[in-house]
Design a protein around this motif. Structure first.
Motif, short mmCIF file in Angstrom:
data_model
loop_
_atom_site.label_atom_id
_atom_site.label_comp_id
_atom_site.label_asym_id
_atom_site.label_seq_id
_atom_site.Cartn_x
_atom_site.Cartn_y
_atom_site.Cartn_z
N VAL A 95 0.84 -1.20 0.00
CA VAL A 95 0.00 0.00 0.00
C VAL A 95 0.87 1.25 0.00
N ILE A 96 1.91 1.26 0.84
CA ILE A 96 2.82 2.41 0.88
C ILE A 96 3.48 2.64 -0.47
N LYS A 97 3.90 1.56 -1.10
CA LYS A 97 4.54 1.68 -2.41
C LYS A 97 3.59 2.29 -3.43
N ALA A 98 2.34 1.86 -3.42
CA ALA A 98 1.34 2.39 -4.36
C ALA A 98 1.07 3.87 -4.10
N LEU A 99 0.97 4.25 -2.84
CA LEU A 99 0.73 5.65 -2.50
C LEU A 99 1.90 6.54 -2.89
N ALA A 100 3.12 6.02 -2.69
CA ALA A 100 4.33 6.81 -2.95
C ALA A 100 4.55 7.07 -4.43
N GLU A 101 3.78 6.40 -5.29
CA GLU A 101 3.88 6.64 -6.73
C GLU A 101 3.39 8.03 -7.12
N PHE A 102 2.53 8.62 -6.28
CA PHE A 102 1.97 9.93 -6.66
C PHE A 102 1.90 10.93 -5.50
N ALA A 103 2.30 10.53 -4.29
CA ALA A 103 2.14 11.43 -3.14
C ALA A 103 3.20 11.18 -2.08
N GLU A 104 3.40 12.19 -1.23
CA GLU A 104 4.16 11.98 -0.01
C GLU A 104 3.30 11.16 0.94
N VAL A 105 3.93 10.30 1.74
CA VAL A 105 3.17 9.39 2.59
C VAL A 105 3.63 9.54 4.04
N ASP A 106 2.68 9.80 4.93
CA ASP A 106 2.93 9.77 6.37
C ASP A 106 2.24 8.53 6.93
N VAL A 107 3.03 7.58 7.42
CA VAL A 107 2.48 6.36 8.02
C VAL A 107 2.28 6.61 9.50
N ILE A 108 1.05 6.54 9.96
CA ILE A 108 0.70 6.77 11.37
C ILE A 108 0.38 5.42 11.99
N VAL A 109 1.20 4.95 12.93
CA VAL A 109 1.01 3.65 13.56
C VAL A 109 0.12 3.82 14.79
N VAL A 110 -1.02 3.12 14.79
CA VAL A 110 -2.00 3.21 15.88
C VAL A 110 -2.28 1.80 16.40
N PRO A 111 -1.61 1.37 17.46
CA PRO A 111 -1.85 0.03 18.01
C PRO A 111 -3.28 -0.13 18.51
N GLY A 112 -3.83 -1.34 18.37
CA GLY A 112 -5.17 -1.63 18.84
C GLY A 112 -5.17 -2.49 20.08
N ASN A 113 -6.34 -2.90 20.52
CA ASN A 113 -6.41 -3.74 21.72
C ASN A 113 -6.12 -5.21 21.40
N HIS A 114 -6.18 -5.60 20.12
CA HIS A 114 -5.80 -6.96 19.73
C HIS A 114 -4.31 -7.07 19.42
N ASP A 115 -3.70 -6.00 18.92
CA ASP A 115 -2.35 -6.09 18.36
C ASP A 115 -1.40 -5.02 18.88
N ASN A 116 -1.54 -4.64 20.14
CA ASN A 116 -0.77 -3.51 20.65
C ASN A 116 0.73 -3.69 20.47
N THR A 117 1.24 -4.87 20.79
CA THR A 117 2.68 -5.11 20.67
C THR A 117 3.09 -5.31 19.22
N LEU A 118 2.38 -6.17 18.50
CA LEU A 118 2.78 -6.47 17.12
C LEU A 118 2.60 -5.28 16.19
N ALA A 119 1.60 -4.44 16.43
CA ALA A 119 1.45 -3.23 15.61
C ALA A 119 2.63 -2.30 15.82
N THR A 120 3.10 -2.21 17.06
CA THR A 120 4.27 -1.37 17.35
C THR A 120 5.51 -1.93 16.68
N LEU A 121 5.69 -3.25 16.74
CA LEU A 121 6.84 -3.87 16.07
C LEU A 121 6.74 -3.75 14.56
N LEU A 122 5.53 -3.83 14.02
CA LEU A 122 5.35 -3.59 12.60
C LEU A 122 5.77 -2.18 12.25
#
Length: 374
Positions: A209-236
């Protein structure tokens, strides 16, 4: 922790060969004692993690008859490894060392801002159709997400978005690692695969998804951990941060805070999962936590997930410019056994929003319904 990490902890406790604790000594110790061969870099990282993770060591000693009737001492060493903040720092350092960065150049052509957030996809979730009325698994989650993302990214491109805020996390993954399939707080979940496999699929999915977006725009990835994946989202987030470290067109915000803010022109956005705080408190928190950004902007909005359905309101109902918009985003995820038993249902939709940063207004919203994808 892997077996190599456990052996590294034992090696450090026993003093290795001649009391040494270098990666070379550890490699020789593994070869001589267990006939295991590993590379220098892997040995170095295993020792680093083990130094921060050992909670206690228990030794059992006994005597037995050895060769030629001699009495020899035998030992059994058990190590319990404790996950601590220092261990997370070690894992973070390991990621930074091991991930090979890619370079993406900024290709900003439009003046509008897009916000792409597809929350609560729950990669790894298992739903059995005879039990829930519909089937859902890792393959369906990834295919559904990418199908919707591809459609919405094309909408952003045609709308003239030169910058996109892309939200990653928000229960992107169904379980949070470990030996048992549970959420961050330990609630058991139905899964169709190992957490590491789901993590790798989620990593590849978000990177595409990031690669597709970067084809035409600047991309800010905002990492928001959830209650199911708090640790793994942060590691991602750590993986993505390392992966795009040398890209001037991609920025990754993986700060360890539960509420993230970003201002673009006259627009101010707040991002959080939505499971830990009452929505009524969010407008005041935005004003008090980032007062300078609040004063510089006229359009202020929270984007949340967690409840799997679309819902929004303005905190002060005179007009858009005087309040804070709270927007719960819908989910594409299939129905699981627990949701079915509670009678929870939701329309499976993803959406993307387009704004004019100079005017401080919303320009458009585009929707994509989930398709039946195997």
């Amino acid at each position: 922790m892997s077996n190599i990490d456990e052996l590294a902890a034992i090696f450090l406790h026993e003093g290795g060969l001649g009391g040494g604790s270098s990666p070379s000594s550890f490699r020789r110790w593994l070869k001589s004692k267990y006939d295991v061969s590993i590379g220098y870099s892997r040995a170095k990282n295993a020792l680093k993690r083990a130094k921060h993770s050992t909670e206690w060591v228990i030794q059992n000693k006994w005597e037995a008859l050895g060769p030629e009737g001699k009495v020899v001492e035998l030992r059994q060493t058990k190590v319990k490894l404790k996950q601590t903040g220092s261990l997370f720092d070690a894992v973070r350092a390991f990621i930074q060392e091991e991930v090979r960065p890619v370079e993406l150049k900024a290709k900003s052509h439009g003046e509008l801002l897009g916000v792409l957030s597809i929350p609560d996809i729950h990669v790894g979730k298992l739903a059995w159709a005879p039990e829930t009325g519909e089937a859902y698994d890792t393959k369906r989650a990834v295919n559904t997400y990418l199908d919707a993302a591809g459609h919405l990214i094309e909408k952003l491109k045609r709308a003239g978005a030169g910058r996109v805020l892309y939200v990653v996390g928000n229960d992107l993954l169904h379980v949070d690692g470990g030996l048992l399939p549970t959420t961050t707080k330990g609630t058991p979940q139905d899964t169709d695969t190992r957490w590491l496999y789901a993590f790798r699929r989620a990593k590849a999915m978000t990177a595409s998804v990031i690669k597709a977006l970067a084809e035409f725009a600047e991309v800010d990835v905002i990492v928001v951990p959830g209650n199911h994946d708090n640790t793994l989202a942060t590691l991602l987030g750590e993986v993505l941060q390392a992966y795009y470290a040398h890209s001037d067109g991609v920025r990754v915000d993986n700060r360890p805070i539960g509420r993230k803010y970003i201002a673009v022109g006259k627009l101010l956005f707040g991002f959080t999962h939505g499971d830990t705080i009452k929505p009524q408190a969010l407008p005041t928190l935005m004003a008090t936590e980032v007062p300078e950004l609040w004063g510089q902007t006229t359009w202020r909005e929270w984007m949340l997930g967690h409840i799997h359905k679309r819902k929004e309101w303005i905190s002060v109902g005179i007009d858009d410019m005087m309040g804070v918009r709270l927007r719960y985003l819908p989910s594409l995820s299939g129905m699981d056994r627990w949701s079915y038993s509670k009678g929870y249902r939701h329309a499976k939709v993803a959406e993307v929003h387009v704004y004019d940063p100079e005017e401080g207004t919303q320009v458009a919203t585009y929707y994509k319904r989930a398709r039946e994808l195997g």
